[in-house]
Design a protein around this motif. Structure first.
Motif, short mmCIF file in Angstrom:
data_model
loop_
_atom_site.label_atom_id
_atom_site.label_comp_id
_atom_site.label_asym_id
_atom_site.label_seq_id
_atom_site.Cartn_x
_atom_site.Cartn_y
_atom_site.Cartn_z
N ASN A 84 -7.24 -4.49 3.09
CA ASN A 84 -7.72 -5.03 1.82
C ASN A 84 -6.95 -6.29 1.40
O ASN A 84 -7.47 -7.12 0.67
CB ASN A 84 -7.60 -3.91 0.78
CG ASN A 84 -7.27 -4.37 -0.62
OD1 ASN A 84 -8.15 -4.87 -1.32
ND2 ASN A 84 -6.04 -4.23 -1.02
N ALA A 117 -6.56 0.27 3.35
CA ALA A 117 -5.68 -0.22 2.29
C ALA A 117 -4.97 -1.49 2.71
O ALA A 117 -4.95 -2.48 1.97
CB ALA A 117 -4.67 0.87 1.92
N GLU A 123 -0.50 -7.18 -4.96
CA GLU A 123 -1.00 -6.01 -5.65
C GLU A 123 -0.40 -4.76 -5.02
O GLU A 123 -0.12 -4.74 -3.82
CB GLU A 123 -2.52 -5.97 -5.53
CG GLU A 123 -3.17 -4.87 -6.32
CD GLU A 123 -4.70 -4.94 -6.29
OE1 GLU A 123 -5.27 -5.79 -5.57
OE2 GLU A 123 -5.31 -4.13 -7.00
N VAL A 135 -1.42 -0.99 -4.19
CA VAL A 135 -2.58 -0.08 -4.13
C VAL A 135 -2.10 1.30 -3.66
O VAL A 135 -1.04 1.42 -3.05
CB VAL A 135 -3.70 -0.62 -3.19
CG1 VAL A 135 -4.17 -1.99 -3.63
CG2 VAL A 135 -3.25 -0.63 -1.73
N ALA A 144 0.87 -1.18 0.00
CA ALA A 144 0.00 0.00 0.00
C ALA A 144 0.91 1.23 0.00
O ALA A 144 1.73 1.38 0.89
CB ALA A 144 -0.91 -0.01 1.23
N PHE A 168 -4.74 0.91 -10.75
CA PHE A 168 -4.47 0.86 -9.30
C PHE A 168 -5.75 1.08 -8.50
O PHE A 168 -6.49 2.02 -8.77
CB PHE A 168 -3.47 1.96 -8.91
CG PHE A 168 -2.15 1.83 -9.60
CD1 PHE A 168 -1.13 1.06 -9.05
CD2 PHE A 168 -1.91 2.48 -10.80
CE1 PHE A 168 0.10 0.94 -9.69
CE2 PHE A 168 -0.69 2.37 -11.45
CZ PHE A 168 0.32 1.59 -10.90
N LYS A 169 -5.96 0.23 -7.51
CA LYS A 169 -7.03 0.49 -6.55
C LYS A 169 -6.57 1.65 -5.68
O LYS A 169 -5.38 1.73 -5.35
CB LYS A 169 -7.23 -0.72 -5.65
CG LYS A 169 -8.17 -1.77 -6.19
CD LYS A 169 -8.48 -2.76 -5.07
CE LYS A 169 -8.74 -4.13 -5.65
NZ LYS A 169 -8.60 -5.19 -4.65
N THR A 170 -7.50 2.50 -5.29
CA THR A 170 -7.09 3.59 -4.39
C THR A 170 -7.94 3.54 -3.12
O THR A 170 -9.10 3.12 -3.14
CB THR A 170 -7.27 4.97 -5.06
OG1 THR A 170 -8.61 5.09 -5.52
CG2 THR A 170 -6.31 5.15 -6.23
N GLN A 216 3.70 -2.61 -10.05
CA GLN A 216 2.39 -3.26 -10.15
C GLN A 216 2.47 -4.55 -10.97
O GLN A 216 1.90 -5.58 -10.61
CB GLN A 216 1.36 -2.29 -10.76
CG GLN A 216 -0.04 -2.83 -10.89
CD GLN A 216 -0.72 -3.03 -9.54
OE1 GLN A 216 -0.22 -3.78 -8.68
NE2 GLN A 216 -1.82 -2.36 -9.33
#
Lengths: 111, 135
Positions: A110, A107, A75, A77, A44, A98-100, A65
């Motif tokens: 997750n 984060a 992953e 993020v 994160a 990218f997930k934010t 990534q």
């Protein structure tokens, strides 16, 4: 630029502060590569104290990534992305990669 | 006309961005626009250092910034190999993660952030001119 890393059970929280440009991006990349070399693929990236990032920084995020998502092992993020930087990432078509998250706990939780 | 000459090294990008911000602030651009101008100037200078001056040491880069009415003009002059941004292929921004090409992203950002980008290579001097109008 300053990078600090905290290891948690489910993943790592990496805080990047200051400015990432062509001058500082190599150091930024190296820090991320080192995490991957140590078998850390759930990362994160806390950006709330990041003032500036050019495409040199985007390149480092993309490479990380790719490496993290390989074999579904993790992953990268992004957390608390400042507005200006989010706009630049959007312009580069990077936001969908990218997930934010709005905070660090969410984060890391997750993973 | 505010003009500075910098060593063509990435370490001076900070100073180039600061110079651009100073002129833009005096020209009453918004903070959002100032960030865009800084990013465009950074990408342009980075490309000159990386491509036009590839393998060259002791090179320099001249940056001029000026306001004319509501328009800011950033001019960068170098004496390296010609590097025309118009020749750089636009990256595919819809590609999957594994297919994403990072090359060309800097030029793409420059074009999106500025209203106009012109390039001219004449004799030994390459001139990149970028314009942005205040909203």
């Amino acid at each position: 630029m300053e990078i600090t890393t905290q290891e948690f059970k489910h993943g790592d929280l990496v805080a990047v502060k200051g400015r990432v440009d062509s001058s500082t991006a190599p150091e930024f990349s190296k820090a991320l590569e080192k995490l991957n070399e140590n078998g850390r693929f759930k990362i994160a990236m806390d950006m709330h104290e990041l003032e500036y990032m050019s495409s040199a920084g985007f390149r480092a995020l993309l490479a990380c990534q790719r490496n993290c998502k390989k074999y579904n092992r993790g992953e990268l993020v992004l957390v608390q992305v400042p507005e200006r930087i989010r706009e630049a990432l959007e312009l580069a078509g990077f936001t969908e990669l990218f997930k934010t998250f709005d905070n660090q706990v969410e984060a890391v939780g997750n993973f | 006309m505010p003009k500075h000459t910098y060593p063509a090294k990435f370490e001076f990008l900070d100073e180039i961005r600061e110079f651009v911000a100073e002129v833009a602030r005096a020209g009453k651009f918004t903070e959002k626009e100032i960030y865009s101008l800084q990013l465009a100037a950074d990408e342009a200078a980075s490309n000159i250092i990386e491509h036009a001056y590839a393998g060259v040491t002791n090179a320099s880069l001249e940056v001029t910034c000026e306001m004319q009415g509501n328009t800011m003009t950033i001019i960068m002059r170098d004496q390296g190999a010609p590097f025309d941004p118009a020749q750089v292929k636009q990256p595919n921004l819809k590609a999957e993660l594994s297919e994403r090409q990072i090359g060309g992203l800097g030029v793409y950002l420059m074009r999106k952030l500025m209203d106009e980008v012109h390039y001219e290579s004449r004799g030994k001097v390459n001139t990149l001119t970028m314009l942005k109008r205040r909203v």
